[in-house]
Structure formats: structure tokens, C-alpha cells
Design a protein around this motif. Structure first.
Motif, PDB file in Angstrom:
ATOM      1  N   ILE A 221       0.637  -1.400  -0.067  1.00  0.00           N
ATOM      2  CA  ILE A 221      -0.190   0.164  -0.097  1.00  0.00           C
ATOM      3  C   ILE A 221       0.918   1.409   0.208  1.00  0.00           C
ATOM      4  N   HIS A 236      -2.146   6.715   2.751  1.00  0.00           N
ATOM      5  CA  HIS A 236      -3.239   5.779   2.644  1.00  0.00           C
ATOM      6  C   HIS A 236      -2.831   4.677   4.370  1.00  0.00           C
ATOM      7  N   LEU A 240      -5.051   3.742   7.675  1.00  0.00           N
ATOM      8  CA  LEU A 240      -5.433   2.574   7.761  1.00  0.00           C
ATOM      9  C   LEU A 240      -4.879   1.983   9.615  1.00  0.00           C
ATOM     10  N   ALA A 244      -9.293   4.187  10.557  1.00  0.00           N
ATOM     11  CA  ALA A 244      -9.941   3.006  10.192  1.00  0.00           C
ATOM     12  C   ALA A 244      -9.585   2.151  11.757  1.00  0.00           C
ATOM     13  N   TYR A 265     -10.964  -6.605   4.603  1.00  0.00           N
ATOM     14  CA  TYR A 265     -10.675  -5.369   4.713  1.00  0.00           C
ATOM     15  C   TYR A 265      -9.565  -4.175   3.527  1.00  0.00           C
ATOM     16  N   ARG A 266      -8.305  -4.857   3.876  1.00  0.00           N
ATOM     17  CA  ARG A 266      -7.123  -3.901   3.082  1.00  0.00           C
ATOM     18  C   ARG A 266      -7.023  -4.525   1.819  1.00  0.00           C
ATOM     19  N   GLN A 268      -9.586  -4.379   0.034  1.00  0.00           N
ATOM     20  CA  GLN A 268     -11.126  -4.566  -0.457  1.00  0.00           C
ATOM     21  C   GLN A 268     -11.133  -2.907  -1.008  1.00  0.00           C
ATOM     22  N   TYR A 269     -10.386  -2.421   0.351  1.00  0.00           N
ATOM     23  CA  TYR A 269      -9.597  -0.965   0.705  1.00  0.00           C
ATOM     24  C   TYR A 269      -8.190  -0.303  -0.962  1.00  0.00           C
ATOM     25  N   ASP A 272     -11.097  -0.531  -3.607  1.00  0.00           N
ATOM     26  CA  ASP A 272     -11.753   0.542  -4.108  1.00  0.00           C
ATOM     27  C   ASP A 272     -10.591   2.151  -3.852  1.00  0.00           C
ATOM     28  N   MET A 273      -9.854   2.078  -3.179  1.00  0.00           N
ATOM     29  CA  MET A 273      -9.000   2.734  -3.208  1.00  0.00           C
ATOM     30  C   MET A 273      -8.152   3.396  -3.567  1.00  0.00           C
TER      31      MET A 273
END
Length: 833
Positions: A221, A236, A240, A244, A265-266, A268-269, A272-273
Motif C-alpha cells: 500500500i 493510505h 488504515l 480506521a 478489509y485491506r 477491498q481498500y 476501491d481506493m
């Protein structure tokens, strides 16, 4: 025993890049003559039907993911996946695929040479593997160029992926990332961004498992923060790690499950992001990333579902009054997300999932939550309830009926002890939340109304040999719930116009009317008894006076749905209560405006005319003709009047009606040959022969025909002549003066109803028996006594007597009538004898 190794789920990738479950079955491989090659076959375990028949093409790229998945593309936008129950079955089919393609089963993706040019193919085949540059800071640019140049070629991508995987190259790159950050080497960080992004586009599960591991994912990331197109790097990792927060509403004891949740979750992040929006050409390259997230969610739901202690604690804390509001909100949000994850399950697993939640007491828990004051908690609970209703409405219906029975038993005992009890049913809570929605647009109320409609829809109710769900549930609903649903309607219609007519109230009443209209259409005696006993239609029609046109139209639509049933119980109720009065008043108040209200009201009266609903036709003409007679821009109301006169004519002259039936019986013979024979005999008969004394009928019968048939015909001829002259006068007046104003005004007061009915009964309508100048009344001009000559009522020409056409004959009969009009009277007598 069933071979579980071969048990698979078949998935297809839809347009939204989501995997759709196509069913569960058993996979096999074999030669299919139609496809001319070895193929994969999946037959459904339920009925043996063929779920999948796919030829193993030599050039198709198959991927093996997570030890139990095989994914491939049949066409450009048609991806397929087989999810095996056991790893052994996946390995077995994978070996078969590799055998057909002549590949080594140890690889996780088969090679695809379709897009390779001959030159590229030669170059790639000449070198057995791809040699990566040494992982050094000075060679980052070279590595980035190598990755970018490999992406267009499937074979180069495969070799690059193998090299990255075998040499542990990704971890070395991430070590360089830390060095670049420490040295603030922005150029090196930009190269690492391009390298890591390229590795994502390799679409390789084995590489994802390395990149998404606990030790590597945050560094990956971090690399993706340094996009060369941005002036400043993203933050990011800070989001996280600091913003988050992972909240364990119920402590999770399984470390593997906890790690899987963090990972999902990560990832998916990242999808999406972090990753840039993929181009058209890159979209398919990220299909493995979609699959990774999808199957992770399936695993999480399965692991949570099997943890009975976790679910028991969850529902215990949800319903515990000692749980504070913030904690309860977290629990409800978790349960909502849990149900959302369940949508990824295949049908039989989803059955087990909701059954588990039902056994744990999810519906009683929702009842407790919906009774709370916290709006956010109630909103999340509503979403959970919608998942349950949409998936299995019968489960919800069974619960609320059992709850009502238990409450009745408890109330009965308390009544015996002279103690009062107030129990609120779950379904009544839903209705109350719909009624009390504070949203100006009533978004929550619309959602809840849809759920209620699903619950009361007979189409999704079950019928078994022992019981009928429709009968039981509708009986319960009308006994315990309908009064709650109609409460705002009844409270707002106590006077001649709505007591509250603001926009939000009108919206709510429109929703209630929509649901009631649905009940009229789909329910039978339950809604009929309720409407008639509670005088619901009269209260609904009060809303015709609303200033909001959509609400007035909803009220009119409700009445139109009732009239459309053509049920005489409803019709008698409408006539007894004079329930056309508010409709006619709304029609007159609408004036000459050509709008939806005007068209809808005319359509309702036109339906009554076309369907020939006799009772309503007579009621409308007898009570409202004075108000409607001047409406001439449509022929609906004049047509209704004509229908009414035809009905009365048949009642006054039953013999005339019977003669029409005789004519029709002869007119519509079943046997065409019989008709031809009789016509031939008819026209072969000479009138002179009959005059010479060859009697066709006896003198007594002929006298009977003259008296009983010709007399009503003569009367009707005179009536028709007078009516035609009157219509000409009306048309003349209309043409001269335009549209006439209504001859009287209607009021919704109770006293006016009596006046209207008495006025209409005493006033002489045009053409009514006994009115001055009406044809056929004693002493009126144009009436013909029985003993006068028949030639006064009928015209003769050339010895032919013209029979009149009856106004209630269908238009389709005109051609037949013209033929019969030219028949001789003597032959007509023979025909009817």
C-alpha cells in the motif's frame, strides 16, 4: 456415498464484475462429440441437469487459485470459475486440463499464445525463462521497464510471474521501498509504484498471496501512495493504521478468522481506493483480485456461522437492556454487514445461514431493536429485516403468527386475572415506523411499504396438504395489523375534506393507499369485508378533495380497482352510500382542464359502459345525469344513458326482449348448412301461394303475432322518432352555445345525498315512463293505441315491411339486420313461428 472430491460450485462473472452462483453439482471430464474434444461437464446434484459444458481449448488460459479454484475465460466478457469442495478434486481436474493442453500440472496458469506474433513466439521459445535484473536501487528503472514491456504478452506475463514468485523478488522490492523512503528518493519511489501496479495487472493468485500477507500488505500500500501523476503522495497507511479502527464487538477467538477479516478489509481498500480506476484494457486483468475478495468473504461468513459461541454472545448482548447504546449500535452494524456478506453464498448455504440466524433468535432481537429510540440503530435493523423478508418471507410470517398466538394466550390469562397487557407485534412495529418516518422524502417509509407488500403477497405464500399459509396469515393480518395500517387514513378523513393536507402527510397516505389497492387486487373476502364493514371507500374518497393531485388520483385508483372487480357486493355498497358523488364533484370542479384527473374519471365511467355493469349504470344515470348530460366532448356519458334506456326498455317490454332472443337464435345458427336450406325454402315460397289460402300459420297464431309483436314494435318506432328529434335539438343547442355548464352542483354533505336521490327520483328524465311528452306514455303525442292500424307505426314500400333495429343489439349485427329488414312481413311471421 457421494464423491465429495468432485463436488463443485459454478460461478460466472457478471457485468458488474461480481461472481454469480450458477448452482452446485459434480464435475467430470470426457470427450463430447458435439464439441469435438475433451470437455468439462458439471451436472446439478439436485436434478442431474447440465450446469456446465465447456470444451478444454488448447489456447485457453486456465488459472488455479487458492488450491480449490479453477478460473478461465470462455469469451472476451464471459469468465467462469469452479470452486471445489476439496483440494484433491481440484488437483484431479487441473491435471486433466493440463494433460489436454500439454502443460505441466505444477504451474498455476496455462499458457495462452493466441495474441503472440510469430516473432515474439520465437523469441520467447528460444529463452526457457525470464531473467530478472538484480534487485538494486540503481536498477529500479530497468525493472519497471521490464514489467511494463511484459504486460502486453500473455507468455511474457507468465514468465515474469514465475520469476517473481520463485526468486522471492517481491519481498526484495519492498526492502528497497524502505530504503527509498529513508533516503527520500522520490524517483525510486515512482519506479516502485509502476512496478507494484504492473505486478497487480499480472493477475496472479500466487503473487497476491505474497503481497497480501500480514508482513507485506502495508508496504505494498505504501508503494502505491507514490503515484507519479500526483504532486503529493497519498496517506493510505496513515488512514488504515490511525483512522480506521478494527472493532471487535464480540471478541473473536480464532486468529485465522481475525487475520482473514483484516486482510479482506485491506484488499477491498486497495481495490476501491488505492489502485487507479482500471482502463477498459485493464479491467479483465484485475478479475483475480475480484475473485480473491469474493471468496475471502465466503470463508469469513462460513467461519463465523460455525462459531456458535460467537453468535450466542452476539444475540445475548443485542437484546440485553444493560447494553449501552453505542455498543448496541456497533452490534447491529456488525450484524447488518454479516447479512450483507451472506449474499455471496450459494442458495443452499444461504438457507443454512438464515436458518442459523433464525434459530439464534434474530427476529425477536430485531423486535427489541426496532422498539428503541435510536434512529441509526432502527435504520440498520430495518436493513437486516429487509434481507430476511426478501430471502424468506414465509419465515417472517410464521414468526409473527406464532408471536400473535402467544400474545393472545398471555392476554387471555391476564384478562382472567384482571390485568391489562399491551403487546406490540413485530409487523405492527414495521407499520408504525413506516407511518412515523421523519424523512421529508419518506425514504424509509417507501422501503418498509415494499417489505409489507412482499409479506402480504399471496404469490409467495406456500400451500401444503396440512395448512394454507395464505388463509392463516391473511386472517392474522386483518385481525391484528390492518387497523394500524389504516389508522392515519381514518384519522385524516373524518370530515368532508382531509384534516391535514401537507405534502408529507399526502405522501404517507398515498403509500397507504398503494398498499390497500394491492390488497384489493390480490386478496379476496378479507379486504372486501374490511372495506364494507369499516366504510373504507367512503373515507378514501374524501381524499379526492386534496390539493395534491397525486393523492386524489391514488384515491380514484383505489375505487377504480374495486369497480374493475365487477363484484355486486362492492357495487351495492357503492350505490347504497352514493360513493360516485365525490368523483362527480371532482370531475365538475376540474372543469374543462384536459389533465390526468379528467382522463382517469372518464376512463372509469367508460369501463362501466363497455362492461355493461347494469347496476352502476342505472345508479349513475338516475342520480348524476343532470350533472353529466352536457359533457359532449366524449360520448361516454351519452353512451351510459343509452345503456340505461336499453335496460329499462327490456324491463318494460319483456316480450320485446324475448323476440330479440328469437331473432338472435336464428341469426346465429350453429349449422351453416341448416341456414342455407331454410333460406332456400324461404325464398322459394311464393307470396301469391300464401294469399291463395295456403296458410303458413293458423289464424289464431297470426292474430297473436300481430298483437304481441307488432304493437311493441309500433311503440318503439314512435319512441325512436321522437328521440332522434330530441337529439337533433340537443346537438343544435350544443353547436350554438358550446359546452354547456352543469345544470346543478353537487355537495359532499350528507343532506345533499338525500336531496340528490329524492330529486333524481322525482325529476322526469328525458324518455322516462310517465314524463310529459315521452313516447309511449298514455295521451302523449306519438303513442299508438293497440287497435290503430299498424301502418301508422311502420312504413311500407312495394309490399315490403321494414323491421326496426333494437338499440341494444351489438354493432356486429348491423349487417345481419339489414338483410332481415328487407324480408316480407308474412315470411317474418313464418320465421318466428
Amino acid at each position: 456415498m457421494t464423491d465429495t472430491r468432485r463436488r463443485v460450485k459454478v460461478y460466472t462473472l457478471n457485468e458488474d464484475r461480481q461472481w454469480d452462483d450458477r448452482g452446485t453439482g459434480h464435475v467430470s471430464s470426457g470427450y463430447v462429440e458435439r464439441l469435438k474434444g475433451m470437455s468439462l461437464l458439471v451436472r446439478a446434484e439436485s436434478d442431474g441437469s447440465l450446469l456446465l459444458e465447456s470444451k478444454i481449448n488448447p489456447n485457453t488460459a486456465y488459472q488455479k487459485q487458492q488450491d480449490t479454484l479453477i478460473v478461465w475465460s470462455e469469451a472476451e466478457n464471459y469468465d467462469l470459475a469452479l470452486s471445489f469442495q476439496e483440494k484433491a478434486g481440484c488437483d484431479e481436474i487441473w491435471e486433466k486440463i493440463c494433460q489436454v493442453q500439454g502443460k505441466d500440472p505444477s504451474v498455476d496458469i496455462t499458457q495462452d499464445l493466441v495474441d503472440e506474433s510469430e516473432e515474439e513466439r520465437f523469441d520467447d521459445m528460444s529463452s526457457p525463462g525470464l531473467e530478472l535484473p538484480s534487485c538494486e536501487l540503481s536498477r529500479l528503472e530497468e525493472i519497471a521497464e521490464l514489467v511494463a514491456s511484459s504486460l502486453p504478452s500473455p507468455l511474457r506475463r507468465e514468465k515474469l510471474a514465475l520469476a517473481l514468485e520463485n526468486e522471492g523478488y517481491i519481498k526484495k522490492l519492498l526492502e528497497l521501498f524502505h530504503v527509498c523512503e529513508d533516503l527520500e528518493n522520490i524517483e525510486g519511489l515512482h519506479h516502485l509504484y509502476e512496478i507494484i501496479k504492473g505486478i497487480f495487472l499480472l493477475n496472479r493468485t500466487a503473487l497476491f498471496e505474497v503481497m497480501f500477507s500480514e508482513e507485506c500488505i502495508m508496504d505494498v500500500i505504501g508503494c502505491l501512495e507514490y503515484d507519479p501523476t500526483l504532486s503529493q503522495p497519498r496517506k493510505h497507511r496513515e488512514f488504515l493504521t490511525k483512522t480506521a479502527k478494527f472493532k471487535e464487538v464480540i471478541p473473536i477467538s480464532d486468529p485465522e478468522l481475525k487475520q482473514k477479516i483484516h486482510q479482506t478489509y485491506r484488499v477491498q481498500y486497495i481495490q476501491d481506493m488505492v489502485l487507479p480506476t482500471p482502463s477498459v484494457f485493464e479491467e479483465n486483468m484485475l478479475s483475480t483480485l475480484h475473485s480473491f475478495i469474493f471468496f475471502n468473504k465466503v470463508e469469513i461468513v462460513g467461519m463465523l456461522q460455525e462459531d456458535e459461541k460467537f453468535l450466542t454472545d452476539l444475540f445475548a448482548q443485542l437484546t440485553d437492556e444493560a447494553t449501552d447504546e453505542e455498543k448496541r449500535q456497533e452490534l447491529v452494524n456488525f450484524l447488518k454487514e454479516f447479512c450483507a456478506f451472506s449474499q455471496t453464498l450459494q442458495p443452499q448455504n444461504r438457507d443454512a445461514f438464515f436458518k442459523t440466524l433464525s434459530n439464534m433468535g434474530i427476529l425477536p432481537a430485531l423486535e427489541v431493536i426496532l422498539g428503541m429510540d435510536d434512529t441509526q440503530v432502527r435504520s440498520a435493523a430495518t436493513d437486516i429485516f429487509s434481507y430476511l423478508v426478501e430471502y424468506n418471507p414465509s419465515m417472517v410470517r410464521e414468526f409473527v403468527m406464532q408471536e400473535a398466538q402467544q400474545n393472545d394466550d398471555v392476554s387471555k390469562k391476564l384478562t382472567e386475572q384482571k390485568i391489562t397487557s399491551k403487546d406490540i407485534l413485530l409487523i405492527n412495529l414495521i407499520i408504525e415506523h413506516m407511518i412515523c418516518d421523519t424523512d421529508p422524502e419518506l425514504g424509509g417509509a417507501v422501503q418498509l411499504m415494499g417489505l409489507l407488500r412482499t409479506l402480504v403477497d399471496p404469490e409467495n405464500m406456500l400451500a401444503t396438504a396440512n395448512k394454507t399459509e395464505k388463509t392463516e396469515f391473511l386472517g392474522f393480518f386483518y385481525k391484528h395489523c390492518m387497523h394500524v395500517l389504516t389508522a392515519p387514513l381514518l384519522a385524516n378523513t373524518t370530515e368532508d375534506k382531509p384534516s391535514k393536507d401537507d405534502f408529507q402527510t399526502a405522501q404517507l397516505l398515498a403509500l397507504v393507499l398503494e398498499l390497500l389497492t394491492f390488497c384489493v387486487e390480490h386478496h379476496t373476502y378479507h379486504i372486501k369485508n374490511y372495506i364494507i364493514n369499516k366504510d373504507i371507500l367512503r373515507r378514501v374518497l374524501v381524499l379526492m378533495a386534496s390539493k395534491h393531485a397525486f393523492l386524489a388520483l391514488c384515491a380514484l385508483r383505489f375505487k377504480r380497482k374495486i369497480i374493475g372487480l365487477k363484484d355486486e357486493f362492492y357495487n351495492r355498497y357503492i350505490m347504497k352510500s352514493f360513493l360516485f358523488e365525490p368523483v362527480v364533484k371532482a370531475f365538475l370542479n376540474n372543469g374543462s382542464r384536459y389533465n390526468l384527473m379528467n382522463s382517469a374519471i372518464i376512463e372509469m365511467f367508460e369501463f362501466i359502459r363497455v362492461e355493461d355493469i347494469k347496476s352502476l349504470t342505472a345508479h349513475v344515470i338516475e342520480n348524476y345525469w343532470k350533472a353529466l348530460e352536457d359533457v359532449d366532448y366524449v360520448q361516454t356519458f351519452k353512451g351510459l344513458k343509452l345503456r340505461f334506456e336499453q335496460q329499462r326498455e327490456r324491463q318494460d317490454n319483456p316480450k320485446l326482449d324475448s323476440m330479440r332472443s328469437i331473432l338472435r337464435n336464428h341469426r346465429y345458427r350453429r349449422d351453416a348448412r341448416t341456414l342455407e336450406d331454410e333460406e332456400e325454402m324461404w325464398f322459394n315460397t311464393d307470396e301469391d301461394d300464401m294469399e291463395d289460402g295456403e296458410a303458413v300459420v293458423s289464424p289464431s297464431d297470426k292474430t297473436k303475432n300481430d298483437d304481441d309483436i307488432m304493437d311493441p314494435i309500433s311503440k318503439f318506432m314512435e319512441r325512436k322518432k321522437l328521440k332522434e328529434s330530441e337529439e337533433k335539438e340537443v346537438l343544435l343547442k350544443t353547436n350554438l352555445s358550446g359546452r354547456q355548464s352543469p345544470s346543478f352542483k353537487l355537495s359532499l354533505s350528507s343532506g345533499t345525498k338525500t336531496n340528490l336521490s329524492s330529486q333524481s327520483s322525482t325529476a322526469s328524465l328525458p324518455g322516462s315512463p310517465g314524463s310529459p311528452g315521452s313516447p309511449g306514455s298514455p295521451g302523449s303525442p306519438g303513442s299508438v293505441p293497440k287497435n290503430t292500424s299498424q301502418t301508422a307505426a311502420i312504413t311500407t314500400k312495394g309490399g315490403l315491411v321494414g323491421l326496426v333495429d333494437y338499440p341494444d343489439d351489438d354493432e356486429d349485427d348491423d349487417e345481419d339486420e339489414d338483410k332481415e329488414d328487407s324480408l316480407p312481413l308474412s315470411k317474418k311471421a313464418k320465421f318466428e313461428s
